[in-house]
Design a protein around this motif. Structure first.
Motif, PDB file in Angstrom:
ATOM      1  N   ARG A  18       0.831  -1.190   0.000  1.00 24.38           N
ATOM      2  CA  ARG A  18       0.000   0.000   0.000  1.00 24.38           C
ATOM      3  C   ARG A  18       0.871   1.247   0.000  1.00 24.38           C
ATOM      4  NH1 ARG A  18      -4.840  -0.349   4.239  1.00 24.38           N
ATOM      5  NH2 ARG A  18      -3.734   1.217   5.433  1.00 24.38           N
ATOM      6  N   PHE A  21       2.392   1.728  -3.291  1.00 22.33           N
ATOM      7  CA  PHE A  21       1.359   2.191  -4.218  1.00 22.33           C
ATOM      8  C   PHE A  21       1.086   3.674  -3.991  1.00 22.33           C
ATOM      9  CE2 PHE A  21      -3.068   2.637  -5.643  1.00 22.33           C
ATOM     10  CZ  PHE A  21      -2.934   2.115  -6.918  1.00 22.33           C
ATOM     11  N   ALA A  22       1.047   4.050  -2.713  1.00 24.27           N
ATOM     12  CA  ALA A  22       0.761   5.445  -2.369  1.00 24.27           C
ATOM     13  C   ALA A  22       1.898   6.352  -2.830  1.00 24.27           C
ATOM     14  CB  ALA A  22       0.555   5.579  -0.858  1.00 24.27           C
ATOM     15  N   SER A  27       0.012   9.465 -12.349  1.00 22.02           N
ATOM     16  CA  SER A  27      -0.023   8.879 -13.690  1.00 22.02           C
ATOM     17  C   SER A  27       0.515   7.452 -13.683  1.00 22.02           C
ATOM     18  CB  SER A  27       0.755   9.750 -14.674  1.00 22.02           C
ATOM     19  OG  SER A  27       2.128   9.688 -14.392  1.00 22.02           O
ATOM     20  N   ARG A  29       0.249   5.499 -11.166  1.00 23.24           N
ATOM     21  CA  ARG A  29      -0.815   4.747 -10.509  1.00 23.24           C
ATOM     22  C   ARG A  29      -1.917   4.396 -11.526  1.00 23.24           C
ATOM     23  NH1 ARG A  29      -0.917   8.022  -5.673  1.00 23.24           N
ATOM     24  NH2 ARG A  29      -2.765   9.047  -6.484  1.00 23.24           N
ATOM     25  N   ALA A  30      -2.262   5.378 -12.345  1.00 19.08           N
ATOM     26  CA  ALA A  30      -3.277   5.139 -13.363  1.00 19.08           C
ATOM     27  C   ALA A  30      -2.840   4.013 -14.296  1.00 19.08           C
ATOM     28  CB  ALA A  30      -3.531   6.421 -14.161  1.00 19.08           C
ATOM     29  N   LEU A  31      -1.560   4.056 -14.661  1.00 21.43           N
ATOM     30  CA  LEU A  31      -1.028   3.042 -15.567  1.00 21.43           C
ATOM     31  C   LEU A  31      -1.052   1.665 -14.912  1.00 21.43           C
ATOM     32  CD1 LEU A  31      -0.058   3.615 -18.400  1.00 21.43           C
ATOM     33  CD2 LEU A  31       2.291   3.418 -17.571  1.00 21.43           C
ATOM     34  N   LEU A  33      -3.094   0.659 -12.614  1.00 21.06           N
ATOM     35  CA  LEU A  33      -4.472   0.203 -12.520  1.00 21.06           C
ATOM     36  C   LEU A  33      -4.956  -0.341 -13.860  1.00 21.06           C
ATOM     37  CD1 LEU A  33      -5.980   3.060 -10.353  1.00 21.06           C
ATOM     38  CD2 LEU A  33      -5.963   0.652  -9.748  1.00 21.06           C
ATOM     39  N   MET A  34      -4.450   0.242 -14.942  1.00 23.20           N
ATOM     40  CA  MET A  34      -4.894  -0.192 -16.259  1.00 23.20           C
ATOM     41  C   MET A  34      -4.105  -1.392 -16.771  1.00 23.20           C
ATOM     42  SD  MET A  34      -5.922   3.146 -18.460  1.00 23.20           S
ATOM     43  CE  MET A  34      -4.786   4.387 -17.883  1.00 23.20           C
ATOM     44  N   PRO A  36      -3.534  -4.587 -15.844  1.00 22.35           N
ATOM     45  CA  PRO A  36      -4.159  -5.907 -16.061  1.00 22.35           C
ATOM     46  C   PRO A  36      -5.061  -5.921 -17.295  1.00 22.35           C
ATOM     47  CG  PRO A  36      -4.467  -5.196 -13.783  1.00 22.35           C
ATOM     48  CD  PRO A  36      -3.877  -4.037 -14.526  1.00 22.35           C
ATOM     49  N   LEU A  37      -5.795  -4.826 -17.470  1.00 25.09           N
ATOM     50  CA  LEU A  37      -6.703  -4.723 -18.600  1.00 25.09           C
ATOM     51  C   LEU A  37      -5.922  -4.721 -19.916  1.00 25.09           C
ATOM     52  CD1 LEU A  37      -9.632  -4.324 -19.499  1.00 25.09           C
ATOM     53  CD2 LEU A  37      -9.312  -1.875 -19.280  1.00 25.09           C
ATOM     54  N   ILE A  38      -4.828  -3.951 -19.928  1.00 26.90           N
ATOM     55  CA  ILE A  38      -4.008  -3.869 -21.139  1.00 26.90           C
ATOM     56  C   ILE A  38      -3.412  -5.236 -21.471  1.00 26.90           C
ATOM     57  CG2 ILE A  38      -1.930  -2.841 -22.133  1.00 26.90           C
ATOM     58  CD1 ILE A  38      -2.582  -0.338 -20.383  1.00 26.90           C
TER      59      ILE A  38
ATOM     60  N   LEU B  86     -10.990  -6.460 -14.071  1.00 26.65           N
ATOM     61  CA  LEU B  86     -10.328  -5.724 -15.154  1.00 26.65           C
ATOM     62  C   LEU B  86     -11.042  -4.410 -15.445  1.00 26.65           C
ATOM     63  CD1 LEU B  86      -9.685  -8.664 -17.664  1.00 26.65           C
ATOM     64  CD2 LEU B  86      -7.998  -7.537 -16.217  1.00 26.65           C
ATOM     65  N   LEU B  89     -10.844  -1.681 -12.353  1.00 27.44           N
ATOM     66  CA  LEU B  89      -9.499  -1.120 -12.226  1.00 27.44           C
ATOM     67  C   LEU B  89      -9.169  -0.236 -13.428  1.00 27.44           C
ATOM     68  CD1 LEU B  89      -7.295  -4.048 -10.830  1.00 27.44           C
ATOM     69  CD2 LEU B  89      -8.281  -2.109  -9.612  1.00 27.44           C
ATOM     70  N   GLY B  90      -9.492  -0.727 -14.616  1.00 33.11           N
ATOM     71  CA  GLY B  90      -9.180   0.017 -15.833  1.00 33.11           C
ATOM     72  C   GLY B  90      -9.910   1.342 -15.877  1.00 33.11           C
ATOM     73  N   GLY B  93      -8.483   3.718 -13.244  1.00 31.71           N
ATOM     74  CA  GLY B  93      -7.180   4.210 -13.683  1.00 31.71           C
ATOM     75  C   GLY B  93      -7.337   5.317 -14.705  1.00 31.71           C
ATOM     76  N   GLN B  94      -8.249   5.093 -15.626  1.00 29.80           N
ATOM     77  CA  GLN B  94      -8.492   6.087 -16.672  1.00 29.80           C
ATOM     78  C   GLN B  94      -9.050   7.384 -16.095  1.00 29.80           C
ATOM     79  OE1 GLN B  94      -9.983   4.597 -20.280  1.00 29.80           O
ATOM     80  NE2 GLN B  94      -8.851   6.336 -21.015  1.00 29.80           N
ATOM     81  N   LEU B  96      -8.446   8.569 -13.155  1.00 29.15           N
ATOM     82  CA  LEU B  96      -7.392   9.276 -12.421  1.00 29.15           C
ATOM     83  C   LEU B  96      -6.547  10.109 -13.360  1.00 29.15           C
ATOM     84  CD1 LEU B  96      -5.861   6.735  -9.870  1.00 29.15           C
ATOM     85  CD2 LEU B  96      -7.313   8.707  -9.403  1.00 29.15           C
ATOM     86  N   GLU B  97      -6.404   9.614 -14.582  1.00 32.17           N
ATOM     87  CA  GLU B  97      -5.472  10.248 -15.506  1.00 32.17           C
ATOM     88  C   GLU B  97      -6.167  10.385 -16.854  1.00 32.17           C
ATOM     89  OE1 GLU B  97      -2.632  11.280 -14.423  1.00 32.17           O
ATOM     90  OE2 GLU B  97      -1.676  11.887 -16.294  1.00 32.17           O
ATOM     91  N   VAL B 106      -6.604   2.598 -24.840  1.00 33.49           N
ATOM     92  CA  VAL B 106      -7.261   1.477 -24.161  1.00 33.49           C
ATOM     93  C   VAL B 106      -8.764   1.445 -24.433  1.00 33.49           C
ATOM     94  CG1 VAL B 106      -7.907   0.555 -21.901  1.00 33.49           C
ATOM     95  CG2 VAL B 106      -5.543   1.181 -22.350  1.00 33.49           C
ATOM     96  N   PRO B 179      -4.181   6.953  -1.221  1.00 32.12           N
ATOM     97  CA  PRO B 179      -5.007   6.575  -2.377  1.00 32.12           C
ATOM     98  C   PRO B 179      -5.872   5.342  -2.128  1.00 32.12           C
ATOM     99  CG  PRO B 179      -2.654   6.420  -2.896  1.00 32.12           C
ATOM    100  CD  PRO B 179      -2.745   6.987  -1.534  1.00 32.12           C
ATOM    101  N   VAL B 180      -5.308   4.323  -1.452  1.00 28.71           N
ATOM    102  CA  VAL B 180      -6.070   3.096  -1.232  1.00 28.71           C
ATOM    103  C   VAL B 180      -7.223   3.365  -0.265  1.00 28.71           C
ATOM    104  CG1 VAL B 180      -6.004   0.737  -0.378  1.00 28.71           C
ATOM    105  CG2 VAL B 180      -4.087   1.632  -1.720  1.00 28.71           C
TER     106      VAL B 180
END
Lengths: 311, 272
Positions: A18, A21-22, A27, A29-31, A33-34, A36-38, B86, B89-90, B93-94, B96-97, B106, B179-180
């Motif tokens: 944590r 992560f904090a 940016s 962090r955003a990446l 989070l994305m 797994p999806l990517i 997925l 989170l995705g 994430g999007q 946030l940024e 994406v 953040p968490v």
């Protein structure tokens, strides 16, 4: 976290996770989070699709389904020749698109109406209407399509009803026919379209419509000028989903029509004829046509106040 | 004044008749399914000539339908979990940024699988899973269904997050939450219904999807729609209606249980 991590240590490692992560910038962090999806889209969509694209450029082979390592545009040439000569593939593709357009128009109009009705209703009626949308979704698509056969066949319920009332002198063949395929396909996509539009309407402020009414707008006018523009993001999603799923329709035309759609034809090419490069090339061409049609749809609908941005 | 009132009454009547007709259209095929399951003959006609439980008796003698049911549930739950993880989170994430380049790539990539005819996806994935040795596993169908379910979760969450008041998150940060913690305490309570709806959508997509499943399944992983399709093609008997009736009942039950478990108050607010 190593394999030797024992239970009591987990909270601390979670805490450190944590903290790390904090510590990231927003940016990064955003990446993260994305990520797994990517990774998922890359492994299960992009790479398999590159393989399909590769096969569409392979040379057809007589004993194998295609010649490994070969490069050829033979399959594309054959498909395009067939389309331009207005032969089988032309009729298959034009029929698929016709089905897509008709189903989309019918679905969006009905979905907007029904979503509006759900939005405006209260109490038990609202529950019943929402229930009627969710319940078909819970039934498998095969069954829902199939249920139209006893209803629409020449000896079916609907025809017998019309005959006994005297509206018809002889039965109409709804199935197997394009009419049946359209009805079946509309039934398949309608619940999704209704939910897409309703989800947007549900967040809308009714007072805006009321204000329009107070200022003298009639009900139809308040819907056309206030409700539709605000619901446009939902309408766009509904239209795109209806169109894409109907152009590629498989179950409804397969069970309720005798016309061959693209999906049925490609299946035959692959599983019966084993013509992989041809099927792959046809799929690629079909996808390009479909995505072009959807882009045009986005552009047109956006001009009507959608302001819908993919990214 | 009288004419305005008169027109409004007419409009109301037409409006009611319109959605009443649509209500019938939405429910009639399901009624056909349930009623024909009690048919005494082997012909699927609505309404049936005579009623009996003969097809229900047959159903309980059949293990293949029960196996297919288990397969459908396993794959549906797997898809719901993966797609929700997925998608949420995705989308977060999007959010946030919003200006990131990766994000703008994406979104279309996530959407495209939804627009590709499932026949093509089925064939494409069949070739691919053969290569990587996943053929015939639950995972192959779960991954295929997730490809379709993720965009729905993703777009539901995008619209839910877009309506969320992000100043609340800034406020949480200003008050010292990381953040968490701020996600769990500030964002999550506001979006949990969206997550639930997304997961439910994913489960439904998987439960009824059959074209991809048709290509990817082997006798051990056949789902209910695949088995139903094969059966319909072979013989037109009311057994499929029996299976669907069970499926409808169980799904309705599941939705009620899920609704109670998640938030009774929210559901009642939604439904009233």
């Amino acid at each position: 976290m190593s394999e030797t991590t024992s239970l009591p240590q987990i909270p601390t490692s979670l805490a450190s996770l944590r903290e790390s992560f904090a510590g990231q910038s927003s940016s990064t962090r955003a990446l993260l989070l994305m990520a797994p999806l990517i990774a998922f889209e890359l492994l299960v969509f992009v790479i398999p699709f590159l393989i399909l694209l590769r096969i569409s450029f392979a040379e057809p082979s007589s004993d194998l389904i295609y010649e490994p390592g070969s490069w050829s545009v033979e399959a594309y040439a054959a498909v395009i020749d067939n389309i331009l000569a207005l032969e089988l593939l032309w009729s298959v593709i034009s029929y698929s698109f016709l089905l897509g357009v008709v189903v989309t128009i019918v679905t969006v109009v009905l979905a907007l109406f029904y979503a509006y009705a759900i939005w405006r209703s209260t109490g038990l009626v609202k529950t019943l209407l929402l229930f009627s949308v969710v319940l078909p979704l819970l039934t498998t698509l095969v069954i829902r399509t199939y249920a139209f056969r006893p209803l629409l066949s020449p000896t079916g319920t609907f025809n017998e009803l019309l005959l006994s009332v005297g509206l018809l002198s002889e039965p109409i063949q709804f199935v197997p026919n394009t009419v049946g395929a359209v009805i079946g396909q509309v039934y398949i996509v309608l619940p999704y379209a209704i939910l897409a539009i309703y989800s947007v309407l549900a967040t809308m402020d009714w007072h805006v419509v009321e204000a329009a009414r107070d200022l003298g707008a009639s009900r139809p006018r308040s819907v056309a000028e206030v409700v539709v523009p605000q619901a446009m993001p939902g309408i766009i999603v509904a239209a795109v989903i209806s169109f894409a799923w109907s152009v590629g329709a498989y179950a409804a035309p397969g069970l309720l029509s005798e016309n061959i759609t693209f999906a049925l034809h490609v299946e035959e090419l692959l599983l019966t004829d084993l013509r992989y490069p041809t099927a792959a090339a046809l799929s690629v061409i079909m996808l390009v046509l479909m995505l072009a049609a959807i882009s045009i749809m986005f552009a047109v609908l956006n001009r009507f106040g959608g302001d819908f941005d993919l990214a | 004044m009288t004419s305005t009132l008169h027109r409004e009454t007419l409009e109301n009547a037409a409006f009611r008749a319109g959605y009443g007709a649509l209500l019938v259209f939405m429910l009639l095929p399901l009624l056909v399914v349930v009623v024909t399951s009690f048919s005494a003959s082997g012909r699927v006609a609505f309404p049936p000539d005579s009623f009996s439980f003969v097809w229900y008796v047959d159903f309980f003698d059949s293990t293949q339908w029960l196996d297919a049911f288990t397969n459908s549930i396993v794959i549906g739950v797997g898809t719901a979990l993966l797609a929700t993880l997925l998608g949420v989170l995705g989308a977060f994430g999007q959010e946030l940024e919003t200006d990131s380049v990766v994000g703008s790539v994406v979104a279309p990539v996530v959407l495209i699988p939804l627009l590709i005819p499932p026949v093509i996806l089925g064939i494409t994935l069949l070739l691919y899973f053969n290569e990587v040795g996943l053929r015939g596993s639950y995972a192959s169908i779960i991954l295929a269904h997730t490809l379709w379910a993720t965009p729905l979760v993703y777009f539901v969450m995008r619209s839910v997050f877009s309506r969320f008041d992000w100043q609340q998150l800034d406020a949480a940060h200003d008050l010292g939450a990381g953040p968490v913690r701020s996600f769990v305490h500030v964002v999550l309570p506001n979006v949990k219904h969206g997550i639930f709806v997304g997961a439910l959508l994913a489960f439904i997509i998987s439960l009824q999807e059959f074209v991809m499943a048709l290509f990817l399944s082997t006798p051990g992983t056949e789902t209910i729609p695949v088995l139903a399709w094969t059966e319909i093609r072979q013989a037109l008997d009311p057994m499929v209606s029996v299976v669907s009736t069970f499926l409808i009942l169980i799904s309705v039950g599941a939705i009620i249980v899920a609704a109670i478990a998640t938030n009774l108050e929210w559901v009642s607010k939604q439904l009233s």
